[in-house]
Enzyme design. Structure first.
Site, PDB file in Angstrom:
ATOM      1  CG  HIS B 229       0.893  -3.253  -0.156  1.00  0.00           C
ATOM      2  ND1 HIS B 229       1.885  -2.478  -0.601  1.00  0.00           N
ATOM      3  CD2 HIS B 229       1.036  -4.500  -0.935  1.00  0.00           C
ATOM      4  CE1 HIS B 229       2.435  -2.991  -1.545  1.00  0.00           C
ATOM      5  NE2 HIS B 229       1.955  -4.252  -1.969  1.00  0.00           N
ATOM      6  CE1 TYR B 233       0.754  -5.514  -6.193  1.00  0.00           C
ATOM      7  CE2 TYR B 233       0.248  -5.548  -3.962  1.00  0.00           C
ATOM      8  CZ  TYR B 233       1.016  -5.614  -4.735  1.00  0.00           C
ATOM      9  OH  TYR B 233       2.361  -5.621  -4.666  1.00  0.00           O
ATOM     10  CG  HIS B 380       7.727   3.206  -5.252  1.00  0.00           C
ATOM     11  ND1 HIS B 380       8.253   2.206  -6.029  1.00  0.00           N
ATOM     12  CD2 HIS B 380       6.591   2.543  -4.593  1.00  0.00           C
ATOM     13  CE1 HIS B 380       7.510   1.063  -6.059  1.00  0.00           C
ATOM     14  NE2 HIS B 380       6.646   1.205  -4.941  1.00  0.00           N
ATOM     15  CG  PHE B 381       3.408   6.958  -3.957  1.00  0.00           C
ATOM     16  CD1 PHE B 381       2.773   8.008  -4.269  1.00  0.00           C
ATOM     17  CD2 PHE B 381       3.779   6.913  -2.697  1.00  0.00           C
ATOM     18  CE1 PHE B 381       2.546   8.991  -3.703  1.00  0.00           C
ATOM     19  CE2 PHE B 381       3.736   7.980  -1.826  1.00  0.00           C
ATOM     20  CZ  PHE B 381       3.021   9.306  -2.237  1.00  0.00           C
ATOM     21  CG  HIS B 382       4.156  10.836  -7.676  1.00  0.00           C
ATOM     22  ND1 HIS B 382       4.289  10.848  -6.462  1.00  0.00           N
ATOM     23  CD2 HIS B 382       3.132  11.730  -8.176  1.00  0.00           C
ATOM     24  CE1 HIS B 382       3.402  11.965  -5.861  1.00  0.00           C
ATOM     25  NE2 HIS B 382       2.668  12.190  -7.002  1.00  0.00           N
ATOM     26  NE  ARG B 443       5.431   9.651   2.366  1.00  0.00           N
ATOM     27  CZ  ARG B 443       4.752   8.742   2.149  1.00  0.00           C
ATOM     28  NH1 ARG B 443       5.187   7.626   2.839  1.00  0.00           N
ATOM     29  NH2 ARG B 443       3.385   8.687   1.719  1.00  0.00           N
ATOM     30  NE  ARG B 444       2.637  10.634   4.893  1.00  0.00           N
ATOM     31  CZ  ARG B 444       2.744   9.283   5.367  1.00  0.00           C
ATOM     32  NH1 ARG B 444       3.812   9.098   6.218  1.00  0.00           N
ATOM     33  NH2 ARG B 444       2.378   8.406   4.873  1.00  0.00           N
TER      34      ARG B 444
END
Lengths: 65, 589
Positions: B229, B233, B380-382, B443-444
């Protein structure tokens, strides 16, 4: 090296005391409303649009139902 | 003669340039694998074997979120330290040393991944970016990652050395904001990478080398997320830095508040690490209470992000008003939308605001069950790393390239088209991924299609979602082509004498308004460590207690509190026995 703004297109200088970011307030209020509405919408997607999830029933957890 | 970065720091400019080019190479490779998997998943064009999809996925993940982002950020951080302290690096050989270590490391890992495409060797590492056990990679993959991370540690040492040297000469001055941002980010990174270092060096690497027979998968997963995580950041902080110190300048204004910026970076140092368990809400074996603590910490992380939204937008508005903007919303028109550096960063920030919402859904323990391991998370992470970070990096590249090469940018219009195209492509792709995730699309997965089962969309159709994802992927690829055209075109240009000076934004409220305690890095690091100890000690102990340090079968040493108790009991009975016999001897003498 810390320097002033690119002054080529600057029409006026606004200092710390005369600057009132009302536009920021307006924009963030809009964002807040969108998020709040999406949050309400989430309730319908999560709890009304689906079968009970892991939270819901024993049968789903053990895979009988 | 201009006042660009390369004029003041020619040797450092070469380091930054090399780091950027390394990062762009990774971006190119990662992009190619990205479009292959988009077309494969959606079923539009499948030319690889579905078993190879996971090798493609690993390459896409590792090259983009490890090499692209981190090589770029070490370049940005080197620029930030040298520019804001106005001094070159302390020892150029050391600087090239850490760069070399990172380059060797990622090459080893990259070769291990790519070797998965051929049967000529038995080397492979199709373990995905999250490299969880029981998926096992060739030792070269883990070794490469270790070298890469050690390289980043030494880079941090380099920047701390610069700061210490500067502090000795300027004892009474506040830490310049860009340096402050680099130092807090690196302190967070040191704490965060302890997790992945332990996971690799103690467990995964010995296991992959055959030195130990098994591992405790939950333990290595938890150590991975201890790092997994905060690493987000680590990608995001340089983007934030650009929003704080470059965006106000290109908007024509000043940073609204230096103290608020410092508060935000301190909060990230404190709160980034004790949150990793929120990626494991669905892992059995971790008690709900620990997950609840992780959720609480995660929700607190919204605070620095919302502070950033306020400060950055207020700084942009300051620029717009200085350029003549008026009204509650009218000022938006006065922003320099024709400048690719501005537009790229502003659109990246807009996407990040959308990601804020999907992130809140991910972070909620009960709502997470709805989207866990679905395509929603990929959407989300794209938005976060794929746009907030990547688009910001590409946009500031257009400012950095002239600074570090001494050559004018090849084409500003192509640059503007590129950033807008990325935004449009990601809008299609990411929104469709989110919606598909709500339908339960996993996903994956190489072929997310099943006999006798159809995903049913409440609005629209599966076909429409697939089309949007494929279209988005194509647009993103085109955007990348334009980006590389500009990078190569600029490199082929001749030296220019007419370049903008190497400057970052001034402040409306400067460091003199910030409480001194904000610069007390030792204090914040200590608080960060205490929070990590609170959040992780008991979960880790209980995982080891249940599953053993190296898995259920081998228990080589005291792995639990009970064992310690047993040992203590055994020791106690021995000692009492010995004492009793001594006493007995004494009495009977």
């Amino acid at each position: 090296m810390c320097a002033m703004t690119d002054e080529s297109e600057q029409r006026r200088e606004i200092g710390h005391d005369e600057y009132d970011p009302v536009g920021t307030l307006a924009l963030i209020t809009v964002y807040f409303l969108i998020i709040a509405l999406l949050w309400v919408f989430m309730y319908f997607v999560e709890f009304l649009g689906n079968e009970p999830t892991v939270v819901g029933s024993f049968l789903t957890v053990v895979g009988i139902a | 003669m201009s006042n660009a970065y390369i004029d003041d720091f020619p040797a450092e400019a070469k380091v930054v340039r090399t780091a950027f080019y390394s990062s762009f190479l990774a971006l190119a490779l990662g992009g190619v694998f990205g479009v292959i998997q988009t077309l494969h998943r959606t079923g539009y064009y499948r030319f690889i074997d579905s078993a190879d999809y996971y090798t493609v996925l690993t390459a896409h993940g590792v090259f983009l979120v490890i090499s692209f982002t981190i090589f770029f950020l070490v370049g940005v951080f080197t620029w930030a330290i040298t520019t804001s302290l106005d001094r070159g690096v302390e020892d150029l050989r050391f600087t090239w040393g850490w760069y070399g270590l990172m380059a060797i490391g990622i090459t080893l890992s990259g070769v291990a991944i790519l070797a998965g495409f051929t049967d000529a060797t038995d080397i492979s590492a199709s373990v995905l970016f999250t490299f969880y056990a029981p998926l096992q990679a060739h030792p070269m993959f883990y070794l490469g990652l270790v070298l890469f991370v050690v390289g980043t540690w030494l880079a941090g040492v380099d920047w701390f050395r610069s700061w210490w040297a500067w502090k000795a000469e300027n004892p009474d001055e506040r830490i310049p904001l860009p340096t402050f941002m680099v130092l807090t980010t690196m302190l967070m990174w040191y704490i965060a990478t302890l997790g992945v270092a332990a996971a690799i060096l103690v467990f995964l690497l010995p296991w992959s080398l055959g030195l130990v027979e098994s591992v405790n998968p939950l333990l290595t997963r938890t150590l991975f997320w201890f790092f997994g995580h905060p690493v987000v950041y680590f990608w995001l902080m340089p983007a934030y830095m650009m929003w704080y110190i470059m965006l106000p300048k290109v908007s024509g204004g000043k940073l609204f508040s230096d103290p608020l910026a410092r508060v935000v970076f301190v909060l990230f140092l404190i709160l980034s690490v004790p949150t990793g368990i929120h990626h494991q809400y669905l892992d059995p074996g971790i008690a709900e209470g620990f997950k609840f603590i992780a959720m609480t910490n995660t929700m607190f992380l919204l605070l620095p992000s919302l502070l950033t939204a306020f400060t950055v937008v207020a700084s942009m508005e300051h620029g717009a008003r200085q350029r003549g903007g008026e009204g509650y919303f009218g000022w938006l028109k006065a922003l320099p939308w024709r400048d690719p550096v501005f537009t790229g960063m502003a659109l990246a920030g807009l996407m990040f605001a959308a990601a804020g919402f999907s992130g809140m859904i991910n972070a909620g323990m009960n709502i997470n069950y709805l989207v866990h391991n679905t395509f929603w998370v990929v959407g989300h992470f794209h938005l976060t790393v794929g746009t907030a970070v990547a688009l910001t990096f590409m946009a500031v590249t257009y400012w950095f390239l002239p600074q570090i090469t001494g050559k004018a940018l090849w084409s500003r219009s192509v640059a503007l088209g590129q950033v807008v195209l990325w935004f449009v492509g990601m809008t299609f792709m990411s929104n469709a991924m989110h919606r598909a995730g709500l339908l339960g699309v996993p996903r994956r997965t190489a072929e997310p299609q099943y006999d006798g089962f159809e995903f049913e969309a409440a609005v629209g159709t599966m076909g429409e979602l697939q089309a949007q994802i494929a279209l988005g992927g194509i647009l993103l690829t085109l955007s990348l082509v334009l980006f590389f055209a500009n990078v190569v075109g600029t490199a082929l240009n001749g030296r220019s004498d007419d370049l903008p000076a190497n400057e970052y934004a001034g402040t409306l409220s400067g460091p003199e308004d910030a409480p001194l305690v904000l610069d007390n890095l030792k204090l914040w690091t200590a608080i960060a460590v205490v929070l990590v100890v609170f959040a992780y000690t008991f979960p880790l102990l209980s995982i080891i207690d249940r599953g053993g340090l190296f898995g259920p079968d081998i228990n080589p040493f005291p792995v639990s509190l009970e064992t310690v108790h047993l040992l203590a009991f055994a020791l106690e009975s021995h000692v009492t026995g010995a004492l009793e016999s001594v006493a007995w001897l004494g009495v009977n003498r």
